[in-house]
Design an enzyme around this catalytic site. Structure first.
Site, PDB file in Angstrom:
ATOM      1  N   LEU A 133       6.225  -3.351   3.012  1.00  0.00           N
ATOM      2  CA  LEU A 133       6.697  -4.482   2.773  1.00  0.00           C
ATOM      3  C   LEU A 133       7.702  -4.322   1.637  1.00  0.00           C
ATOM      4  CD1 LEU A 133       3.526  -6.769   2.897  1.00  0.00           C
ATOM      5  CD2 LEU A 133       5.570  -6.813   4.457  1.00  0.00           C
ATOM      6  N   ARG A 172       0.895   4.252 -12.529  1.00  0.00           N
ATOM      7  CA  ARG A 172      -0.210   4.207 -13.801  1.00  0.00           C
ATOM      8  C   ARG A 172       0.144   4.864 -14.970  1.00  0.00           C
ATOM      9  NH1 ARG A 172      -3.900   7.317  -9.189  1.00  0.00           N
ATOM     10  NH2 ARG A 172      -2.002   8.358  -8.736  1.00  0.00           N
ATOM     11  N   TYR A 232      -7.410 -12.677  -1.040  1.00  0.00           N
ATOM     12  CA  TYR A 232      -8.754 -12.656  -1.444  1.00  0.00           C
ATOM     13  C   TYR A 232      -8.592 -12.241  -3.135  1.00  0.00           C
ATOM     14  CZ  TYR A 232      -7.723  -7.389  -0.627  1.00  0.00           C
ATOM     15  OH  TYR A 232      -7.316  -6.339  -0.647  1.00  0.00           O
ATOM     16  N   LYS A 268      -6.596  -7.202  -7.858  1.00  0.00           N
ATOM     17  CA  LYS A 268      -5.588  -8.302  -7.608  1.00  0.00           C
ATOM     18  C   LYS A 268      -5.962  -9.576  -8.453  1.00  0.00           C
ATOM     19  CE  LYS A 268      -3.048  -6.338  -4.192  1.00  0.00           C
ATOM     20  NZ  LYS A 268      -1.612  -6.132  -4.197  1.00  0.00           N
TER      21      LYS A 268
HETATM   22  C1  HXC Z   1     -14.546   6.160  -0.425  1.00  0.00           C
HETATM   23  C2  HXC Z   1     -12.619   7.245  -1.310  1.00  0.00           C
HETATM   24  C3  HXC Z   1     -11.908   7.277  -0.372  1.00  0.00           C
HETATM   25  C4  HXC Z   1     -12.576   6.357   0.925  1.00  0.00           C
HETATM   26  C5  HXC Z   1     -10.538   7.952  -1.669  1.00  0.00           C
HETATM   27  N1  HXC Z   1     -11.564   7.856  -2.253  1.00  0.00           N
HETATM   28  N2  HXC Z   1     -10.653   7.527  -0.484  1.00  0.00           N
HETATM   29  N3  HXC Z   1     -13.911   6.911  -1.574  1.00  0.00           N
HETATM   30  N4  HXC Z   1     -14.018   6.083   0.620  1.00  0.00           N
HETATM   31  N5  HXC Z   1     -11.835   6.066   2.064  1.00  0.00           N
HETATM   32  C6  HXC Z   1     -12.093   8.396  -3.601  1.00  0.00           C
HETATM   33  C7  HXC Z   1     -12.013   9.756  -3.704  1.00  0.00           C
HETATM   34  O1  HXC Z   1     -13.102  10.557  -3.167  1.00  0.00           O
HETATM   35  C8  HXC Z   1     -11.736   9.986  -5.172  1.00  0.00           C
HETATM   36  O2  HXC Z   1     -13.206   9.629  -5.817  1.00  0.00           O
HETATM   37  C9  HXC Z   1     -11.098   8.715  -5.735  1.00  0.00           C
HETATM   38  O3  HXC Z   1     -11.088   7.975  -4.569  1.00  0.00           O
HETATM   39  C10 HXC Z   1      -9.669   9.056  -5.676  1.00  0.00           C
HETATM   40  O4  HXC Z   1      -9.190   9.569  -4.470  1.00  0.00           O
HETATM   41  P1  HXC Z   1      -7.712  10.274  -4.371  1.00  0.00           P
HETATM   42  O5  HXC Z   1      -7.527  10.645  -3.046  1.00  0.00           O
HETATM   43  O6  HXC Z   1      -7.785  11.506  -5.353  1.00  0.00           O
HETATM   44  O7  HXC Z   1      -6.833   9.222  -4.882  1.00  0.00           O
HETATM   45  P2  HXC Z   1      -5.045   9.153  -4.835  1.00  0.00           P
HETATM   46  O8  HXC Z   1      -4.678  10.716  -4.387  1.00  0.00           O
HETATM   47  O9  HXC Z   1      -4.487   8.956  -6.197  1.00  0.00           O
HETATM   48  O10 HXC Z   1      -4.867   8.363  -3.628  1.00  0.00           O
HETATM   49  C11 HXC Z   1      -5.127   6.897  -4.072  1.00  0.00           C
HETATM   50  C12 HXC Z   1      -5.782   6.200  -2.646  1.00  0.00           C
HETATM   51  C13 HXC Z   1      -4.597   6.433  -1.557  1.00  0.00           C
HETATM   52  C14 HXC Z   1      -5.656   4.750  -3.020  1.00  0.00           C
HETATM   53  C15 HXC Z   1      -7.107   6.636  -2.448  1.00  0.00           C
HETATM   54  O11 HXC Z   1      -5.309   5.750  -0.385  1.00  0.00           O
HETATM   55  C16 HXC Z   1      -3.143   6.080  -1.620  1.00  0.00           C
HETATM   56  O12 HXC Z   1      -2.520   7.158  -2.210  1.00  0.00           O
HETATM   57  N6  HXC Z   1      -2.821   4.781  -1.391  1.00  0.00           N
HETATM   58  C17 HXC Z   1      -1.399   4.212  -1.527  1.00  0.00           C
HETATM   59  C18 HXC Z   1      -0.978   3.320  -0.440  1.00  0.00           C
HETATM   60  C19 HXC Z   1      -1.868   2.186  -0.169  1.00  0.00           C
HETATM   61  O13 HXC Z   1      -3.054   2.300  -0.354  1.00  0.00           O
HETATM   62  N7  HXC Z   1      -1.331   1.454   0.626  1.00  0.00           N
HETATM   63  C20 HXC Z   1      -2.223   0.530   1.052  1.00  0.00           C
HETATM   64  C21 HXC Z   1      -1.982  -0.877   0.575  1.00  0.00           C
HETATM   65  S1  HXC Z   1      -2.777  -2.359   1.329  1.00  0.00           S
HETATM   66  P3  HXC Z   1     -14.057  11.079  -6.367  1.00  0.00           P
HETATM   67  O14 HXC Z   1     -15.154  10.300  -7.002  1.00  0.00           O
HETATM   68  O15 HXC Z   1     -14.529  11.712  -5.063  1.00  0.00           O
HETATM   69  O16 HXC Z   1     -13.042  11.675  -7.148  1.00  0.00           O
HETATM   70  C22 HXC Z   1      -3.257  -3.539   0.561  1.00  0.00           C
HETATM   71  C23 HXC Z   1      -3.479  -4.752   1.606  1.00  0.00           C
HETATM   72  C24 HXC Z   1      -4.388  -5.911   1.115  1.00  0.00           C
HETATM   73  O17 HXC Z   1      -3.251  -3.641  -0.696  1.00  0.00           O
HETATM   74  C25 HXC Z   1      -4.624  -6.977   2.032  1.00  0.00           C
HETATM   75  C26 HXC Z   1      -4.392  -6.534   3.479  1.00  0.00           C
HETATM   76  C27 HXC Z   1      -4.746  -7.774   4.563  1.00  0.00           C
HETATM   77  P1  NAP Z   2       2.296   0.557   1.802  1.00  0.00           P
HETATM   78  O1  NAP Z   2       3.480   0.617   2.646  1.00  0.00           O
HETATM   79  O2  NAP Z   2       1.189   1.515   1.573  1.00  0.00           O
HETATM   80  O3  NAP Z   2       2.844   0.135   0.062  1.00  0.00           O
HETATM   81  C1  NAP Z   2       2.114   0.653  -0.963  1.00  0.00           C
HETATM   82  C2  NAP Z   2       3.113   1.553  -1.841  1.00  0.00           C
HETATM   83  O4  NAP Z   2       2.704   1.729  -3.158  1.00  0.00           O
HETATM   84  C3  NAP Z   2       3.554   2.678  -1.245  1.00  0.00           C
HETATM   85  O5  NAP Z   2       5.023   2.917  -1.258  1.00  0.00           O
HETATM   86  C4  NAP Z   2       3.108   3.571  -2.297  1.00  0.00           C
HETATM   87  O6  NAP Z   2       4.100   4.919  -2.222  1.00  0.00           O
HETATM   88  C5  NAP Z   2       3.128   3.098  -3.607  1.00  0.00           C
HETATM   89  N1  NAP Z   2       2.222   3.320  -4.687  1.00  0.00           N
HETATM   90  C6  NAP Z   2       0.961   3.881  -4.256  1.00  0.00           C
HETATM   91  N2  NAP Z   2       0.324   4.232  -5.610  1.00  0.00           N
HETATM   92  C7  NAP Z   2       1.383   4.368  -6.498  1.00  0.00           C
HETATM   93  C8  NAP Z   2       1.648   4.640  -7.688  1.00  0.00           C
HETATM   94  N3  NAP Z   2       0.488   4.993  -8.447  1.00  0.00           N
HETATM   95  N4  NAP Z   2       2.658   4.534  -8.309  1.00  0.00           N
HETATM   96  C9  NAP Z   2       4.040   3.984  -7.479  1.00  0.00           C
HETATM   97  N5  NAP Z   2       3.708   3.519  -6.448  1.00  0.00           N
HETATM   98  C10 NAP Z   2       2.490   3.825  -5.715  1.00  0.00           C
HETATM   99  O7  NAP Z   2       1.464  -0.815   2.152  1.00  0.00           O
HETATM  100  P2  NAP Z   2       2.187  -2.232   2.288  1.00  0.00           P
HETATM  101  O8  NAP Z   2       1.267  -2.964   3.213  1.00  0.00           O
HETATM  102  O9  NAP Z   2       3.428  -2.517   2.608  1.00  0.00           O
HETATM  103  O10 NAP Z   2       1.659  -3.035   0.812  1.00  0.00           O
HETATM  104  C11 NAP Z   2       2.648  -3.613  -0.164  1.00  0.00           C
HETATM  105  C12 NAP Z   2       1.911  -4.647  -1.072  1.00  0.00           C
HETATM  106  O11 NAP Z   2       1.604  -5.885  -0.251  1.00  0.00           O
HETATM  107  C13 NAP Z   2       0.583  -4.261  -1.816  1.00  0.00           C
HETATM  108  O12 NAP Z   2       0.839  -4.855  -2.985  1.00  0.00           O
HETATM  109  C14 NAP Z   2      -0.432  -4.772  -0.751  1.00  0.00           C
HETATM  110  O13 NAP Z   2      -1.440  -5.130  -1.523  1.00  0.00           O
HETATM  111  C15 NAP Z   2       0.176  -6.101  -0.446  1.00  0.00           C
HETATM  112  N6  NAP Z   2      -0.481  -6.533   0.729  1.00  0.00           N
HETATM  113  C16 NAP Z   2      -0.032  -6.245   1.887  1.00  0.00           C
HETATM  114  C17 NAP Z   2      -0.761  -6.937   3.152  1.00  0.00           C
HETATM  115  C18 NAP Z   2      -0.326  -6.296   4.527  1.00  0.00           C
HETATM  116  O14 NAP Z   2      -0.896  -7.154   5.270  1.00  0.00           O
HETATM  117  N7  NAP Z   2       0.262  -5.193   4.570  1.00  0.00           N
HETATM  118  C19 NAP Z   2      -1.564  -7.854   3.008  1.00  0.00           C
HETATM  119  C20 NAP Z   2      -1.732  -8.433   1.494  1.00  0.00           C
HETATM  120  C21 NAP Z   2      -1.120  -7.926   0.613  1.00  0.00           C
HETATM  121  P3  NAP Z   2       3.213   6.153  -2.770  1.00  0.00           P
HETATM  122  O15 NAP Z   2       2.003   6.439  -1.894  1.00  0.00           O
HETATM  123  O16 NAP Z   2       4.435   7.092  -2.258  1.00  0.00           O
HETATM  124  O17 NAP Z   2       3.306   6.185  -4.260  1.00  0.00           O
END
Ligand code: HXC
Ligand code: NAP
Length: 294
Positions: free
Chosen positions: A28, A76, A157, A172
């Site tokens: 997004l 962060r 949520y 959030k």
């Molecule tokens: C349980 C988990 C886990 C899982 C990670 N951990 N994944 N625990 N179940 N599936 C734990 C790890 O074991 C570790 O704890 C800690 O979380 C940190 O994990 P890392 O992998 O070291 O963290 P990091 O590399 O910083 O990655 C962060 C992340 C990853 C959040 C885990 O998924 C990420 O980079 N996400 C960024 C993009 C993203 O999430 N996009 C989605 C947004 S969607 P321990 O104790 O083992 O050290 C969204 C939509 C909302 O928000 C609404 C939708 C309708």
């Molecule tokens: P996404 O593509 O995974 O976007 C998340 C972005 O955050 C990635 O580009 C990721 O890039 C970046 N990010 C994660 N950790 C970061 C960090 N520590 N520093 C800087 N950047 C970081 O997912 P998305 O669905 O587009 O989500 C976008 C937003 O919409 C989020 O706030 C999500 O909660 C919200 N949202 C999405 C939905 C949905 O249905 N998709 C619904 C409700 C709300 P890197 O991993 O490369 O850092």
């Protein structure tokens, strides 16, 4: 291939604006960045992975002809965010709007989470949004610059809460509280603060972590939505463009839900009556009408 719909705003609606989108290289964030560029803005996209950002920036510039700066920054880390502010100012001289879109999330029963797992989500979502808001806000206030906008991407949520994504729900909710708090406190500096609460919008980042494998089939998100479909990225991007633009200059402290009615359906006690066969309603009506004086 179907042509992308035009934006509701006119093509120069964001001309001379500089907008920072965190998490702007994917999902997004990328779609919002593209919409802003098409409306004449210059855009800074930021996330942790420079190679993802560089590719997105090159593609976005080619697709729109706009100016895109790609800066790796872990939201962060406050020092990195301060450096981001400097990079933006060096390149464009100013920033007009900040979109706090970066997030981390995954599904898990809460009792399976380590403290670190909880912390990582709070750090990205809540502290990341706090760090960016604080760094850009301090910069604007110190410079005496006004007509600025912060737009936070939350979720529905944030106010209902949700099982299985509890760290995200807590984070959030904090972002929502910050949105409303600063809308009041920083209005005197000419900084507006608003939020968007999206329902389901397909993105790889969210879907891989929230509906992996067969869960996608079992829990169709579209079926939960009264409008019976997912959101389209341009629908959210248009809303974001409006909220960062001067056209929304009197909108402050608002959270706009864009979810096809999803959360209200979950909240309404009797909404599950959707499952009643239409043919049964005559019989139900006569049973209800038959209840007299009891
Ligand atoms: C349980 C988990 C886990 C899982 C990670 N951990 N994944 N625990 N179940 N599936 C734990 C790890 O074991 C570790 O704890 C800690 O979380 C940190 O994990 P890392 O992998 O070291 O963290 P990091 O590399 O910083 O990655 C962060 C992340 C990853 C959040 C885990 O998924 C990420 O980079 N996400 C960024 C993009 C993203 O999430 N996009 C989605 C947004 S969607 P321990 O104790 O083992 O050290 C969204 C939509 C909302 O928000 C609404 C939708 C309708
Ligand atoms: P996404 O593509 O995974 O976007 C998340 C972005 O955050 C990635 O580009 C990721 O890039 C970046 N990010 C994660 N950790 C970061 C960090 N520590 N520093 C800087 N950047 C970081 O997912 P998305 O669905 O587009 O989500 C976008 C937003 O919409 C989020 O706030 C999500 O909660 C919200 N949202 C999405 C939905 C949905 O249905 N998709 C619904 C409700 C709300 P890197 O991993 O490369 O850092």
């Amino acid at each position: 291939m179907t042509a992308e719909p035009k934006s509701m705003l006119r093509e120069d609606a964001l001309k001379d604006h500089v907008i920072v989108v965190t998490g702007g290289g994917t999902g997004l964030g990328r779609s919002m960045a593209k919409c802003f560029l098409r409306l004449g803005a210059s855009v800074v996209i930021t996330s942790r992975k420079q190679e993802v950002l560089d590719k997105a920036a090159a593609d976005l510039a080619a697709e729109t002809g706009g100016a895109v700066l790609a800066v790796a920054c872990d939201v962060r880390k406050y020092l990195e965010v301060e450096q981001l502010v400097q990079r933006c100012v060096e390149r464009f001289g100013k920033v007009d709007a900040l979109v706090n879109n970066a997030a981390g999330n995954f599904i898990s029963p809460t009792e399976r989470l380590s403290s670190k797992a909880f912390e990582v989500i709070i750090d990205i979502v809540l502290m990341g949004s706090v760090n960016c808001t604080l760094a850009f806000g301090k910069h604007w206030i110190a410079k005496g610059e006004t007509n600025k906008a912060v737009l936070n991407i939350t979720t529905t949520y944030a106010w209902t809460g949700s099982g299985y994504v509890v760290p995200s729900a807590c984070a959030k909710a904090g972002v929502l509280a910050m949105t409303r708090s600063l809308a009041v406190e920083w209005a005197k500096y000419g900084i507006r603060s608003n939020a968007i609460a999206p329902g389901p919008f397909p993105t790889k980042g969210a879907w891989d972590r929230l509906l992996p494998g067969e869960l996608m089939e079992r829990f169709s998100l579209a079926k939960r939505v009264p409008l019976q479909r997912m959101g389209e990225h341009h629908e959210l991007a248009d809303l974001a463009a409006y909220l960062v633009s001067p056209f929304s200059g009197y909108v402050n402290g608002e959270v706009v839900t864009i979810d096809g009615g999803e959360w209200l359906k979950g909240a309404g006690q009797f909404s599950q009556l959707e499952a009643v066969e239409p043919a049964m309603w005559d019989a139900i009506e006569s049973m209800v009408r038959g209840v007299k004086g009891s």
